[in-house]
Design a protein around this motif. Structure first.
Motif: not given
Length: 377
Positions: A235-237, A279-281, A315, A317, A326-329
């Motif tokens: 996944q990418s932001n 990348r989220p992570e 995770q 949002l 954005l998604t963040i892990f």
């Protein structure tokens, strides 16, 4: 003498539709190579042309010094393992594995069969029938049957697609171990990104009959060349931005009024409108105003809109001031606090974890939807 597999200018048309479009590809001898892409991208058609099950419309296929483009499948030093195993139900496991050698008139086949059963860890299963084996065991038998002929190239067509998730992950490691032990070139077709990244030395990401990008799993993941690769491989932001300057080895990007730094080698374009990717992570989330940037890139004033606890990570949002989510892990190490819906937060990430792509590309290219079909292509 090189025994690389070389495809030169390979195209394939079906009823006027071009499934594979002028493909140039070199698969190094002894490597584990993956053709990765969504359904309909041309990966299975490419595999079938290597196997001789489809004839190219244009182009040539070479294996070392030998051109094999026009050879019948059984005359090629290539074997294929399919998703459905195709074992002979009336023969026991030993006879299934021995079948190819006996057909070629090899007399002293017993030690070779025993060696292959040992390789796939089924030495004690020789007298059983396929129906008495699990799916994973049947797949190992199919692998042993293909490998016993010592092909120069083993083609794997979605070989783990019929297995459940846990077994599939076990078999990924097994396939990699076996490939390393036998040293034969493996060409593996899959739509499963994790599967390709777990096993392959090199991945070619296919889309629309062409290769979007090729490289090691780390290269493709860390520095995607296109929005399709950025979205399809993990996944990418992707945030709309504009390049506003360059100083030495860094590009300065304007992101809705905020300045962000990106190392020049991580930019596919160096001027104009772009997609800035993270990348989220790679993103750290912090309570608003509590952490200094210290050389990191930073976006302030985001609001948490969703929180999902998934064991190893949480995770999030988060909605940015211009309403993009954005998604963040974040790993659940216990070293950092967690956040709830509605909290205002700042986002931090290293410039070296940022990448920049041409804004002319579709930001949603390669995004898989829940109802997308997997499988052949």
């Amino acid at each position: 003498m090189s025994s690389d597999l070389v495809l030169n200018g390979i195209s394939k048309q079906f009823s006027g539709q071009r499934a594979v479009d002028n493909l140039d590809l070199t698969v190094p001898s002894g490597s584990f190579f993956a053709l990765l892409g969504p359904s309909g991208c041309g990966k299975t058609t490419t595999l079938r042309m290597i196997a001789g099950l489809e004839e190219p419309t244009t182009g040539t296929i070479r294996l070392g010094e030998q051109e094999i483009t026009g050879l019948r499948p059984y005359k090629r030093p290539v074997n294929t393992v399919f998703q459905n195993y195709a074992l002979f139900p009336h023969l026991d496991i030993f006879e299934n594995v021995a079948f190819g050698l006996k057909r070629r008139g090899v007399k002293d086949f017993k030690p070779k069969v025993e060696e292959m059963l040992g390789l796939v860890e089924l030495s004690t299963y020789g007298k059983r029938r396929p129906s008495q084996l699990s799916g994973g065991q049947q797949q190992r038998v199919a692998l042993a049957r293909a490998l016993i002929n010592r092909p120069q190239v083993l083609l794997l067509d979605e070989p783990l697609g019929a297995l459940d998730l846990k077994l599939r992950r076990q078999m990924q490691l097994e396939l990699k171990r076996i490939q390393t032990e036998v040293g034969i070139t493996f060409v593996h077709v899959t739509h499963d990104q994790e599967e390709a990244m777990t096993m392959a030395d090199t991945i070619a990401v296919m889309n629309g009959g062409v290769i979007e990008q090729m490289g090691s799993p780390a290269e493709l993941y860390d520095l995607p060349a296109t929005t399709f690769v950025a979205n399809f491989l993990g996944q990418s932001n992707l945030i709309r931005a504009t390049i506003i300057g360059q100083a030495e080895e860094n590009i300065t990007v304007d992101v809705h009024g905020r300045k962000v730094t990106v190392p020049l080698p991580r930019c596919r374009v160096t001027e104009g409108d772009v997609w800035m990717g993270i990348r989220p992570e790679k993103v750290f989330i912090a309570a608003a105003g509590t952490e200094q940037s210290n050389g990191s890139n930073q976006l302030r004033g985001a609001v948490v809109t969703d929180v999902s606890y998934v064991g190893v990570s949480t995770q999030y949002l988060v909605k940015l001031p211009w309403d993009q989510e954005l998604t963040i892990f974040e790993q659940n190490t216990g070293a950092r606090g967690t956040f709830g819906v509605g909290e205002t937060v700042d986002l931090h990430w290293l410039p070296t974890h940022t990448f920049v792509l041409d804004a002319d590309q579709d930001a949603h290219a390669g995004v898989e939807h829940i109802d997308d079909p997997g499988g052949a292509g």
